[in-house]
Motif scaffolding. Structure first.
Motif, short mmCIF file in Angstrom:
data_model
loop_
_atom_site.label_atom_id
_atom_site.label_comp_id
_atom_site.label_asym_id
_atom_site.label_seq_id
_atom_site.Cartn_x
_atom_site.Cartn_y
_atom_site.Cartn_z
N THR A 1 -1.07 10.52 6.88
CA THR A 1 -2.41 10.82 7.37
C THR A 1 -3.49 9.93 6.76
OG1 THR A 1 -2.62 12.57 5.70
CG2 THR A 1 -1.84 13.21 7.90
N LEU A 2 -3.32 9.53 5.51
CA LEU A 2 -4.36 8.76 4.83
C LEU A 2 -4.15 7.25 4.90
CD1 LEU A 2 -4.82 10.95 1.62
CD2 LEU A 2 -6.17 10.98 3.73
N LEU A 3 -2.92 6.82 5.21
CA LEU A 3 -2.63 5.38 5.22
C LEU A 3 -2.09 4.90 6.56
CD1 LEU A 3 -2.35 2.64 3.80
CD2 LEU A 3 -0.07 3.39 3.01
N SER A 4 -0.96 5.44 6.96
CA SER A 4 -0.27 4.88 8.12
C SER A 4 -1.05 5.09 9.42
CB SER A 4 1.12 5.51 8.24
OG SER A 4 1.91 5.21 7.11
N LEU A 5 -1.52 6.32 9.67
CA LEU A 5 -2.24 6.57 10.91
C LEU A 5 -3.56 5.79 11.00
CD1 LEU A 5 -1.60 10.38 11.55
CD2 LEU A 5 -0.67 8.42 12.80
N LEU B 1 0.83 -1.20 0.00
CA LEU B 1 0.00 0.00 0.00
C LEU B 1 0.87 1.26 0.00
CD1 LEU B 1 -2.89 -0.97 2.45
CD2 LEU B 1 -2.88 -0.97 -0.05
N ARG B 2 1.98 1.19 0.72
CA ARG B 2 2.92 2.33 0.66
C ARG B 2 3.40 2.56 -0.77
NH1 ARG B 2 5.11 4.09 5.54
NH2 ARG B 2 4.63 2.78 7.36
N ASP B 3 3.74 1.47 -1.44
CA ASP B 3 4.21 1.58 -2.82
C ASP B 3 3.11 2.14 -3.72
OD1 ASP B 3 6.62 0.53 -2.05
OD2 ASP B 3 6.11 -1.54 -2.61
N LEU B 4 1.87 1.72 -3.46
CA LEU B 4 0.75 2.23 -4.26
C LEU B 4 0.58 3.73 -4.08
CD1 LEU B 4 -1.66 1.64 -6.12
CD2 LEU B 4 -3.02 1.20 -4.05
N ALA C 1 1.68 10.43 -3.95
CA ALA C 1 1.31 10.94 -2.63
C ALA C 1 2.56 11.44 -1.90
CB ALA C 1 0.64 9.85 -1.80
N THR C 2 2.40 12.53 -1.19
CA THR C 2 3.50 13.05 -0.38
C THR C 2 3.63 12.22 0.90
OG1 THR C 2 2.06 14.59 0.81
CG2 THR C 2 3.04 15.36 -1.26
N ARG C 3 4.72 12.42 1.63
CA ARG C 3 4.92 11.68 2.87
C ARG C 3 3.82 12.03 3.88
NH1 ARG C 3 11.09 11.83 4.82
NH2 ARG C 3 10.19 10.27 6.24
#
Length: 254
Positions: free
Chosen positions: A164-168, A148-151, A157-159
């Motif tokens: 905010t949209l994936l990791s958290l 998902l990070r790679d996607l 997407a910025t870091r």
């Protein structure tokens, strides 16, 4: 076995235990200054409920402020550790050392250095409470699926957007689990700090009332304060559990 029976089981067991306790106190004629029965404890609370309730509010105010501060510190450090391996290597060992150091050993120094009673109590409680939030949130952030990070990266997407949209969101269950643990630890830290401060003459919180009652050999009142602390811990844990379920339900239903 039905779920309703399972829900009632703790209450039934508690009533049986209280009845057995009171029966043994009556049967063996145990003095209240050795072991008071539940009836004596309830009577002690009713006789001093204003003082005990005020002390409870003082303890809970320290607990609440400490939990908010511990949450902010724990999440901020976890995000920084996820963003920088160097920062994680520098901070993580010290966070572990701070966590395994007994708070009762360092509370006197904190009270002396801070020199402001309420803030000193909050600092002690924060030290007790922040580590589960830090470790659980950091573990949740680290468990974000790499595909998902790679996607996100492939879509430009910025870091900050990835965070905010994936990791958290992915770390939310782990964070909420740590928050439930930290809620009770904040209460424990507040009580331990109050014991130390109460020994020095700072009259605030249920811990001080326990010390005061012990000096006067008012054992039923000591037990009444202990019961209030125990019930407070249960309510805090249950409330945070409800918050966890509500947030996860909302996230999964969105």
């Amino acid at each position: 076995m039905s779920k309703s029976v399972e829900r009632l089981a703790p209450y039934v067991f508690g009533l049986i235990a209280l009845g057995a306790w009171q029966g043994l106190v009556w049967a063996l004629d145990v003095p209240s200054y050795v072991l008071p029965g539940p009836i004596a404890i309830v009577q002690a609370y009713l006789d001093g409920h204003q003082v005990l309730n005020q002390a409870l509010l003082s303890t809970l105010s320290v607990t609440f402020v400490a939990l908010v501060a511990a949450t902010a510190i724990g999440v901020a450090l976890a995000v920084a550790m996820a963003a920088s391996p160097l920062f994680r290597a520098a901070i993580q060992p010290w966070a572990v050392i701070l966590q395994v150091t007994p708070i009762v050993a360092i509370a006197p120094f904190i009270i002396i250095w801070v020199n402001q009673p309420f803030l000193a109590l909050v600092v002690c409680a924060v030290i007790m409470a922040f580590f589960p939030i830090l470790s659980n949130t950091a573990a949740g952030l680290a468990s974000t699926p790499p595909e998902l990070r790679d996607l996100f990266r492939l879509n430009g997407a910025t870091r900050w957007q990835t965070l905010t949209l994936l990791s958290l969101p992915a770390a939310l269950p782990s964070f909420l689990t740590g928050l439930r643990v930290s809620g009770t630890l904040a209460l424990v830290g507040a009580v331990v700090a109050e014991f130390v401060a109460g020994s020095g003459g700072f009259a605030s919180g249920l811990a001080y009332r326990i010390i005061e009652a012990s000096y006067r050999l008012e054992i039923p009142r000591m037990f009444a304060a202990l019961v209030l602390l125990g019930l407070s811990g249960i309510v805090i844990y249950a409330a945070l559990g409800w918050l966890e379920a509500a947030l996860l339900r909302r996230r999964d239903g969105a």
